[in-house]
Design an enzyme around this catalytic site. Structure first.
Site, PDB file in Angstrom:
ATOM      1  N   CYS A  13      69.317  33.433  29.107  1.00  0.00           N
ATOM      2  CA  CYS A  13      68.725  34.046  30.292  1.00  0.00           C
ATOM      3  C   CYS A  13      69.623  35.211  30.700  1.00  0.00           C
ATOM      4  CB  CYS A  13      68.488  33.033  31.412  1.00  0.00           C
ATOM      5  SG  CYS A  13      69.965  32.378  32.218  1.00  0.00           S
ATOM      6  N   THR A  14      69.601  35.587  31.956  1.00  0.00           N
ATOM      7  CA  THR A  14      70.379  36.754  32.376  1.00  0.00           C
ATOM      8  C   THR A  14      71.825  36.399  32.688  1.00  0.00           C
ATOM      9  OG1 THR A  14      68.367  37.764  33.266  1.00  0.00           O
ATOM     10  CG2 THR A  14      70.470  38.693  33.988  1.00  0.00           C
ATOM     11  N   GLY A  15      72.048  35.574  33.704  1.00  0.00           N
ATOM     12  CA  GLY A  15      73.406  35.281  34.144  1.00  0.00           C
ATOM     13  C   GLY A  15      73.996  34.008  33.585  1.00  0.00           C
ATOM     14  N   ASN A  16      73.188  33.216  32.882  1.00  0.00           N
ATOM     15  CA  ASN A  16      73.605  31.923  32.335  1.00  0.00           C
ATOM     16  C   ASN A  16      74.110  30.992  33.439  1.00  0.00           C
ATOM     17  OD1 ASN A  16      76.060  30.633  29.995  1.00  0.00           O
ATOM     18  ND2 ASN A  16      73.943  30.015  30.207  1.00  0.00           N
ATOM     19  N   THR A  17      73.448  31.088  34.606  1.00  0.00           N
ATOM     20  CA  THR A  17      73.792  30.192  35.708  1.00  0.00           C
ATOM     21  C   THR A  17      72.579  29.457  36.270  1.00  0.00           C
ATOM     22  OG1 THR A  17      73.583  31.963  37.353  1.00  0.00           O
ATOM     23  CG2 THR A  17      75.791  31.569  36.437  1.00  0.00           C
ATOM     24  N   CYS A  18      71.369  29.859  35.910  1.00  0.00           N
ATOM     25  CA  CYS A  18      70.162  29.249  36.483  1.00  0.00           C
ATOM     26  C   CYS A  18      69.267  28.621  35.416  1.00  0.00           C
ATOM     27  CB  CYS A  18      69.363  30.283  37.285  1.00  0.00           C
ATOM     28  SG  CYS A  18      70.237  30.974  38.699  1.00  0.00           S
ATOM     29  N   ARG A  19      68.476  29.457  34.750  1.00  0.00           N
ATOM     30  CA  ARG A  19      67.462  28.939  33.828  1.00  0.00           C
ATOM     31  C   ARG A  19      68.031  28.338  32.554  1.00  0.00           C
ATOM     32  NH1 ARG A  19      64.204  34.461  33.772  1.00  0.00           N
ATOM     33  NH2 ARG A  19      66.350  35.145  34.044  1.00  0.00           N
ATOM     34  N   ASP A 125      62.804  33.551  37.360  1.00  0.00           N
ATOM     35  CA  ASP A 125      64.233  33.464  37.670  1.00  0.00           C
ATOM     36  C   ASP A 125      64.387  33.096  39.143  1.00  0.00           C
ATOM     37  OD1 ASP A 125      66.959  33.691  37.955  1.00  0.00           O
ATOM     38  OD2 ASP A 125      67.061  35.779  37.245  1.00  0.00           O
TER      39      ASP A 125
END
Length: 157
Positions: A13-19, A125
């Site tokens: 994903c983008t930040g590797n903190t959510c999805r 997201d």
């Protein structure tokens, strides 16, 4: 009896903190329940802040579902991580493009397409949203990752 070849799955994903941490946790739980120690599951982000923990929303919503993300630390997507993965599953078409730019080729897929759910949508997201946004993302990921687990487990790899 032959030994199974190790398989490495990487969610992006983008930040590797959510999805992607949620997806990683879901798949890890499925392969552990199946007793498959030969399948490694990881995640990374196209714009990750290396070492960041899972977002509070992802952590809390996953914990509600019995998945502990307290040990998660974000990793920045790199050609090396991609080259080590047998299967790379992305949350959006933008992520898929980036993975392919970094050498992912035919091993990279949009998660929804790979799961063969008849949907080729990006996964919402929830970053910056409330817990209901994170719960909605968790609910969207759960059946997709379950189908990915079925595909992997059925393949005999």
């Amino acid at each position: 009896m032959s030994q199974r070849q190790r398989m490495r799955v990487l969610f992006v994903c983008t930040g590797n903190t959510c999805r992607s941490p949620i997806a990683e946790g879901l798949l890890r739980r499925a392969v552990e329940a199946a007793g498959r120690g030969d399948i490694e599951v990881g995640s990374a982000g196209t714009g990750a802040w290396e070492g960041a923990p899972a977002s509070e929303g992802s952590y809390l919503v996953s914990l509600e579902q019995g998945i502990d993300l307290s040990g998660h630390r974000a990793r920045l997507l790199s050609p090396e991580l991609i080259s080590q993965a047998d299967l790379v599953l992305t949350m959006s078409r933008g992520h898929l493009g980036r993975v392919r730019e970094l050498g992912g080729g035919g091993r990279a897929h949009l998660l929804a397409e790979y799961a063969a759910e008849g949907v080729a949508d990006d996964i919402f997201d929830p970053f910056g949203g409330d817990l209901d946004d994170y719960r909605a993302t968790f609910r969207a990921l759960e059946p997709l990752v379950a189908r990915v687990a079925e595909r992997i487990l059925e393949s005999g790899r």
